[in-house]
Structures are given as structure tokens and as C-alpha cells.
Design a protein around this motif. Structure first.
Motif, PDB file in Angstrom:
ATOM      1  N   LYS A 145       0.264  -9.299  -4.765  1.00 42.66           N
ATOM      2  CA  LYS A 145      -0.926  -9.712  -4.017  1.00 42.66           C
ATOM      3  C   LYS A 145      -0.695  -9.817  -2.512  1.00 42.66           C
ATOM      4  O   LYS A 145      -1.625 -10.086  -1.759  1.00 42.66           O
ATOM      5  N   VAL A 146       0.545  -9.626  -2.075  1.00 43.77           N
ATOM      6  CA  VAL A 146       0.845  -9.725  -0.644  1.00 43.77           C
ATOM      7  C   VAL A 146       0.879  -8.324  -0.038  1.00 43.77           C
ATOM      8  O   VAL A 146       1.123  -7.332  -0.733  1.00 43.77           O
ATOM      9  N   GLU A 147       0.623  -8.236   1.263  1.00 41.39           N
ATOM     10  CA  GLU A 147       0.680  -6.937   1.938  1.00 41.39           C
ATOM     11  C   GLU A 147       2.112  -6.509   2.202  1.00 41.39           C
ATOM     12  O   GLU A 147       2.475  -5.350   2.028  1.00 41.39           O
ATOM     13  N   ASN A 148       2.941  -7.459   2.620  1.00 36.32           N
ATOM     14  CA  ASN A 148       4.353  -7.189   2.897  1.00 36.32           C
ATOM     15  C   ASN A 148       5.155  -7.490   1.641  1.00 36.32           C
ATOM     16  O   ASN A 148       5.180  -8.626   1.175  1.00 36.32           O
ATOM     17  N   ILE A 149       5.818  -6.480   1.062  1.00 35.97           N
ATOM     18  CA  ILE A 149       6.492  -6.684  -0.226  1.00 35.97           C
ATOM     19  C   ILE A 149       7.607  -7.714  -0.134  1.00 35.97           C
ATOM     20  O   ILE A 149       7.982  -8.317  -1.148  1.00 35.97           O
ATOM     21  N   ALA A 150       8.136  -7.948   1.061  1.00 31.27           N
ATOM     22  CA  ALA A 150       9.206  -8.937   1.214  1.00 31.27           C
ATOM     23  C   ALA A 150       8.719 -10.339   0.906  1.00 31.27           C
ATOM     24  O   ALA A 150       9.527 -11.241   0.638  1.00 31.27           O
ATOM     25  N   GLU A 151       7.416 -10.560   0.897  1.00 38.60           N
ATOM     26  CA  GLU A 151       6.858 -11.887   0.635  1.00 38.60           C
ATOM     27  C   GLU A 151       6.545 -12.111  -0.844  1.00 38.60           C
ATOM     28  O   GLU A 151       6.137 -13.212  -1.229  1.00 38.60           O
ATOM     29  N   HIS A 152       6.735 -11.082  -1.676  1.00 39.29           N
ATOM     30  CA  HIS A 152       6.422 -11.228  -3.102  1.00 39.29           C
ATOM     31  C   HIS A 152       7.527 -12.005  -3.807  1.00 39.29           C
ATOM     32  O   HIS A 152       8.717 -11.773  -3.572  1.00 39.29           O
ATOM     33  N   ALA A 154       0.819  -1.220   0.000  1.00 35.97           N
ATOM     34  CA  ALA A 154       0.000   0.000   0.000  1.00 35.97           C
ATOM     35  C   ALA A 154       0.854   1.271   0.000  1.00 35.97           C
ATOM     36  O   ALA A 154       0.374   2.342  -0.402  1.00 35.97           O
ATOM     37  N   ASP A 155       2.111   1.176   0.431  1.00 33.82           N
ATOM     38  CA  ASP A 155       2.995   2.352   0.438  1.00 33.82           C
ATOM     39  C   ASP A 155       3.289   2.843  -0.983  1.00 33.82           C
ATOM     40  O   ASP A 155       3.761   3.977  -1.155  1.00 33.82           O
ATOM     41  N   PHE A 156       3.013   2.005  -1.970  1.00 28.11           N
ATOM     42  CA  PHE A 156       3.343   2.335  -3.361  1.00 28.11           C
ATOM     43  C   PHE A 156       2.091   2.560  -4.211  1.00 28.11           C
ATOM     44  O   PHE A 156       2.151   2.498  -5.441  1.00 28.11           O
ATOM     45  N   ASP A 157       1.005   2.866  -3.558  1.00 26.65           N
ATOM     46  CA  ASP A 157      -0.245   3.119  -4.265  1.00 26.65           C
ATOM     47  C   ASP A 157      -0.374   4.595  -4.617  1.00 26.65           C
ATOM     48  O   ASP A 157       0.178   5.461  -3.937  1.00 26.65           O
TER      49      ASP A 157
END
Length: 352
Positions: A223-230, A4-7
Motif C-alpha cells: 500500500k506504500v509508494e516507496n517499497i522501502a516503507e513496506h 508502481a515499477d512492479f505493475d
């Protein structure tokens, strides 16, 4: 960091459906370290320095969009079913990893017919919903069949606004495309013309070609909230021994490396060690660049404007800084810049 920080909000009317003509008449937002400047792509020679080394991705987009019919299975009540296929990564001379709609209708061993004797068998289904197709053709014969039966794989944000047009076959290809294998264009390169190359040469800017076969995974949402999980999709790239030597010589001489497109940048960063030395490269890369990444090789980046919450917007925020890129995108939206593959471009100075 959170996705969401990149929306950001992008009005749909700013999504470019066709490129401008001529290609280098597109607008160019110069994002310097202390100011923004509205320019045109044809102004590039004045914005670059003599001795700069521009690195281009010479991959060539193939007709990777296929519409076929799954053959009826040898069971009672089985019927043929229409299937849409988007190839995204070559696995071997006769096999490609692909997205399928509707993928749930396909089973291992199913045969898909695309016309005449051009068929493929489903040989793998992944937990992520991808399939692997083995075609009844291989190598050059397979590419010839794709050109007969396939369509240009326009990005989904264009296809939902209009149908494919004959002009897309040329529009969605760089003028220097050489190595067949991409299923998405390296779009920053779409702005270049022979006249612009001549002007850059006269300015003393050097040109270098590398290859990264861009995959359709570049358009997939995070599709993940935490970008580290993409998890990024892997793409195949090549940097020749000669190209690596040219890059390392330029760095040793204190010249700037200018990446044309995020694809060139990702390939160079994948091949560079901690000191910035670039080694020859013939491998897959799934590098995911987010804020906090320390860039090793590229000093300046030319790139189009990217989707909200996309891995590419995360990359440019890492390169030029989040606050600077948010200000740049706010300015671009207010000024009516055209976004995405057929849109305008930007020239970013690295923040670190």
C-alpha cells in the motif's frame, strides 16, 4: 524503488481457478540467462543437473477460514454479529493472529462462536487492523476443531471468481505436506507428483525438506509508494541441524541449491550468513527481498507467476533481474500461461 515499477496488466482470464491434472502437466517457463523456453513441469529432470539439491517446504495448510458470530454484549441494544476470520500466524498453543471482517465490530473481550463449544475471545487489536484470538481449545484439540469448523483458505483472487469446492481440500495441498500450520500453500510445490519425484531421483537430483508456515500476509497488497516503507508479516520457519548440514555440504561440493517456491528461498536466505553458510533455524522471519539484494544460498528458483505490484514479483525481479522478468512475464501473458496459485510455473536461473 516505487511500487508502481512492479505493475503490469494481467487479463483476468489468465487467473487459474483450478490446477491442471495431472499436477506435473502444468506448463513451465524456463528463464535462462540468455533465453526463454516453453516446457512442462514434467520436463524438470532434463532441466536440472545431477547433484542439484532441491529444497521443498513441507508445511501443511490448515482450514484457516472461519465464519462465526460475535456474541451479543451485555449492554442495551447489543446484537450478535456475523464475522469472517482468517487466521494467519500462530502465537501460542491456543492463540492465533488473524484478519477479521468486519474487524471494526470487534472489541477486546468479545467472544466469537464458530459452532458448538468452539469459541474464541478477542485478546488484542493492533493498529494495523489485526486481532489476536485465544481459543477455548489448544494444540491438537484446536487443529481438530479447525478441521471440523474451518474452510480451506483459498486466495482472495480465486474466491472472488468462484466458491470453495470439495476438491480444493486436496488441490490446495502439496503431496508431501507434513507440518500443519500454514494458511496459504507453497504453490510451486503443488506441481509435484510421486512419478516426478522418482524421475528426479533417477536423474541424481537430491531432495530436502524445510518448513515455513506461510501466512495470509503473502496476499496483502503493498500500500506504500516507496517499497522501502513496506513491512512484511512474520512467518515461522524451521531448518533442522541435519538439513543445514546437507545444504552446507552441497555448497561445499559446488552443487546447485534449487529453491522450490519463494517460501523455501526466503527461509534459506533468512538462515544463511554473508558467506552462504546455513545455520539451523527455528524462528520467525520477515525478510523482504527486493532488487539489489545479494543472494547468499539459492542458485535456481522454481516459482509460479505472481501478482502485479506484489512482494513476490519484487522477489523474482531481484533474483533474475527486472528486465529479464518483465520479458518473461510479457511472454507468459502472450502465450496464455495460467497465473497465481493454481497456475503454471517457471524455473529461474539467478542473474548474479
Amino acid at each position: 524503488m516505487q511500487t508502481a515499477d512492479f505493475d503490469f496488466h494481467l487479463p483476468e482470464e489468465l487467473i487459474a481457478q483450478h490446477p491442471v491434472t495431472p499436477r506435473d502437466a502444468a506448463r513451465l517457463l524456463h528463464v535462462g540467462r540468455d533465453r526463454l523456453a516453453d516446457r512442462l513441469v514434467c520436463d524438470l529432470p532434463a532441466l536440472l543437473q545431477p547433484g542439484d539439491l532441491m529444497v521443498f517446504n513441507d508445511t501443511k495448510v490448515i482450514p484457516a477460514q472461519l465464519f462465526g458470530e460475535r456474541a451479543a454484549r451485555d449492554v442495551a441494544g447489543s446484537e450478535a454479529a456475523k464475522v469472517e476470520i482468517t487466521l494467519h500466524k500462530r502465537e501460542s498453543l491456543d492463540s492465533w493472529r488473524a484478519f477479521a471482517k468486519p474487524g471494526r465490530r470487534l472489541k477486546l473481550g468479545d467472544t466469537i462462536r464458530f459452532g458448538g463449544d468452539f469459541t474464541a475471545d478477542v485478546v488484542e487489536k493492533t493498529p494495523e487492523g489485526e486481532i489476536v484470538l485465544r481459543f477455548a481449545a489448544a494444540g491438537a484439540e484446536l487443529f481438530e476443531a479447525l478441521h471440523r469448523h474451518g474452510q480451506m483458505p483459498l486466495p482472495p483472487y480465486i474466491r472472488k471468481l468462484r466458491p470453495l469446492e470439495a476438491r480444493d481440500a486436496a488441490d490446495y495441498q502439496t503431496v508431501y505436506a507434513r507440518a500443519e500450520g500454514a494458511v496459504a500453500a507453497p504453490t510451486a510445490g503443488l506441481h509435484f507428483t510421486p512419478q516426478l519425484f522418482t524421475a528426479l531421483q533417477e536423474r541424481g537430483v537430491e531432495k530436502l525438506m524445510v518448513t515455513l508456515h506461510v501466512g495470509a500476509g503473502t496476499f496483502l497488497p503493498v500500500k506504500v509508494e516507496n517499497i522501502a516503507e513496506h513491512k512484511m508479516h512474520a512467518e515461522y520457519g524451521e531448518i533442522s541441524t541435519e538439513a543445514a548440514a546437507t545444504l552446507n555440504r552441497a555448497r561445499a561440493e559446488g552443487r546447485r541449491i534449487v529453491g522450490v517456491g519463494t517460501t523455501s528461498l526466503r527461509l534459506l536466505e533468512s538462515a544463511a550468513d554473508e558467506t552462504g553458510h546455513v545455520r539451523p533455524f527455528t524462528d520467525d522471519t520477515d525478510i523482504f527481498i527486493t532488487p539489489g539484494y545479494r543472494f547468499r544460498c539459492v542458485d535456481v528458483l522454481m516459482t509460479n507467476f505472481h501478482l502485479p505490484k506484489s512482494t513476490l514479483f519484487m522477489l523474482v525481479c531481484a533474483f533474475a533481474g527486472m528486465s529479464r522478468m518483465r520479458a518473461a512475464y510479457d511472454h507468459a501473458i502472450r502465450a496464455g500461461y495460467r497465473f497465481f496459485s493454481y497456475g503454471d510455473s517457471s524455473l529461474l536461473e539467478r542473474s548474479q
